[in-house]
Design a protein around this motif. Sequence first.
Motif, PDB file in Angstrom:
ATOM      1  N   LEU A   1       0.555  -1.296  -0.015  1.00  0.00           N
ATOM      2  CA  LEU A   1      -0.115  -0.023  -0.176  1.00  0.00           C
ATOM      3  C   LEU A   1       0.889   1.185  -0.002  1.00  0.00           C
ATOM      4  N   SER A   2       1.794   1.519   0.303  1.00  0.00           N
ATOM      5  CA  SER A   2       3.100   2.770   0.624  1.00  0.00           C
ATOM      6  C   SER A   2       4.300   1.928   0.736  1.00  0.00           C
ATOM      7  N   SER A   3       5.547   2.269   1.266  1.00  0.00           N
ATOM      8  CA  SER A   3       7.273   2.035   1.156  1.00  0.00           C
ATOM      9  C   SER A   3       6.885   1.610   2.926  1.00  0.00           C
ATOM     10  N   LYS A   4       5.414   1.547   3.517  1.00  0.00           N
ATOM     11  CA  LYS A   4       5.731   1.115   4.811  1.00  0.00           C
ATOM     12  C   LYS A   4       4.036   0.101   5.593  1.00  0.00           C
ATOM     13  N   GLU A   5       3.853   0.180   4.284  1.00  0.00           N
ATOM     14  CA  GLU A   5       1.964  -0.670   4.834  1.00  0.00           C
ATOM     15  C   GLU A   5       2.095  -1.088   3.756  1.00  0.00           C
TER      16      GLU A   5
ATOM     17  N   VAL B   1       1.382  -2.080   9.284  1.00  0.00           N
ATOM     18  CA  VAL B   1       2.400  -0.261   9.315  1.00  0.00           C
ATOM     19  C   VAL B   1       3.567  -1.214  10.201  1.00  0.00           C
ATOM     20  N   PHE B   2       4.329  -0.894   9.111  1.00  0.00           N
ATOM     21  CA  PHE B   2       5.718  -0.668   9.922  1.00  0.00           C
ATOM     22  C   PHE B   2       7.067   0.145   9.945  1.00  0.00           C
ATOM     23  N   GLU B   3       6.550   1.062  10.433  1.00  0.00           N
ATOM     24  CA  GLU B   3       7.995   1.798  11.022  1.00  0.00           C
ATOM     25  C   GLU B   3       8.965   1.312  11.064  1.00  0.00           C
TER      26      GLU B   3
END
Length: 121
Positions: free
Chosen positions: A36-40, A55-57
């Motif tokens: 979904l995005s660079s972190k999700e 979500v990956f921080e």
Amino acid sequence: MKKEIKIDMLLAFLSSVMWKGITKTEDNPSPYVCFLSSKEIQMAESDGCTPTNKVFEHNPLKDLLETIVKTYFADEERHWLESWGTDNPESDYTEIEEIYDSTYCPEHIYHQLRILKELIS
């Protein structure tokens, strides 16, 4: 290393992890991951599962690889260069990129560390 090669390496690893313990049948479709995005991401492991967004921080795999590369790269590069210099005493070099040859001592760990370094860059 090209982006496509990095993605292929990571997807090959991810695929084996996602499919571990799963037998594909008509009633049990393939697990999936949607970026979904660079972190999700969104993922579902089997039919009937509610897709899960995560979500990956932080990127713990990248952190582990960076630690390994930082710990061993310089020493293994020096060792590979020393071996290369012993076998090629007539050569004068200032940069490793001028002499790097992946076919010289192909079993040396330095080659794998170079690949890991490119992967995480």
